[in-house]
Design an enzyme around this catalytic site. Structure first.
Site, PDB file in Angstrom:
ATOM      1  N   HIS A   1       1.714   8.512  -0.069  1.00 23.29           N
ATOM      2  CA  HIS A   1       0.725   7.862   1.051  1.00 23.29           C
ATOM      3  C   HIS A   1       1.169   6.406   1.578  1.00 23.29           C
ATOM      4  CE1 HIS A   1      -1.315   5.404  -1.929  1.00 23.29           C
ATOM      5  NE2 HIS A   1      -1.297   6.483  -2.905  1.00 23.29           N
TER       6      HIS A   1
ATOM      7  N   CYS B   1       1.156   7.465  -7.714  1.00 25.72           N
ATOM      8  CA  CYS B   1       1.283   7.957  -6.349  1.00 25.72           C
ATOM      9  C   CYS B   1       2.702   7.355  -5.869  1.00 25.72           C
ATOM     10  CB  CYS B   1       0.111   7.798  -5.502  1.00 25.72           C
ATOM     11  SG  CYS B   1      -0.950   9.224  -5.822  1.00 25.72           S
TER      12      CYS B   1
END
Length: 254
Positions: free
Chosen positions: A104, A120
């Site tokens: 992301h 992440c």
């Protein structure tokens, strides 16, 4: 002329079985250097700098795939709306089939290149927007640590790579010729006589379609460069696994 033999290699590369739902894109993440590389249709496309997990919350290694995609995803944990400047998920979200993990964007652009996330994979918002538009659902994602080029790693992990040093390889190409000292280019007339037609300067590169092993390089369309002593050129052969992968892709060999 000597042509590179590839048939003995057609079944010697890493096993490759393409599932019906699998795409021909690959996202390859190198935790050793915090880089993400994207491949499509056998070709290396681009590499991006990323941020991955800090030691206390490392990014998991393994093979995953993209299972959901969102533009300006809401950050539910702190009820931050999508698109807000302080939203830590940034401009785009590509969720993986590993709960709570994704590729992301970020509200901390300065963190890219560091080990700073909770696991992440963070990207600059401009970069994750580019990736979002090109990586469909079911895109394979491989996360690992390696110390080789992205193309070599992609091949080692079973992706049928057909680019070489970031460049596509022509169907009949067997190598590449780098000019290191000025030399001549020849044209072969119908009766076989080689006629010099132009001077070639250093640092030029040419696709080689075949060679005779004695310094005669076929550039196609009856153009040749001669360097029997090996003083004016440097020849590099296309890795044989790339030629084999080209054949397999063209003929859909399992």
């Amino acid at each position: 002329m000597i042509k590179v033999c590839l048939f003995c290699l057609l079944f010697s590369t890493a096993p490759y079985a393409k599932a019906a739902s699998e795409t021909d894109q690959l996202i390859l993440i190198n935790l050793a250097v915090n880089q993400l590389s994207f491949f499509e249709n056998g070709h290396y496309i681009r590499t991006f700098s990323i941020s991955t997990g800090k030691p206390a919350t490392p990014t998991p290694e393994g093979t995953f795939c993209v299972i959901n995609k969102y533009k300006h995803k809401k950050y539910h944990r702190k009820n931050i709306p999508g698109g807000a400047p302080n939203n830590p998920l940034g401009a785009r979200w590509l969720g993986l089939n590993k709960t709570q993990y994704a590729i992301h964007g970020t509200s901390k652009e300065w963190s890219i290149g560091t080990y700073e996330s909770n696991g992440c994979i963070r990207m600059h918002n401009r970069d994750v927007t580019w990736l979002y538009d090109r990586a469909p659902l079911q895109t394979k994602v491989i996360i690992a640590k390696f110390y080789e080029s992205p193309e070599q790693a992609a091949h080692r992990y079973g992706y049928r790579i057909t680019s070489w040093n970031g460049q596509p390889v022509q169907e009949e190409q067997v190598g590449r010729l780098l000019i290191i000292d000025k030399t001549s280019m020849y044209w072969k007339e119908p009766h076989g006589k080689l006629i010099p037609i132009q001077e070639v300067l250093p640092n030029q590169k040419f696709v080689v379609l075949s060679h005779n092993g004695e310094g005669m390089y076929d550039l196609g369309n009856n153009f040749y460069i001669l360097d029997q002593m090996g003083k004016s050129t440097r020849y590099e052969q296309v890795p044989l696994h790339i030629i084999a992968n080209q054949y397999k892709r063209k003929h859909n060999v399992p």
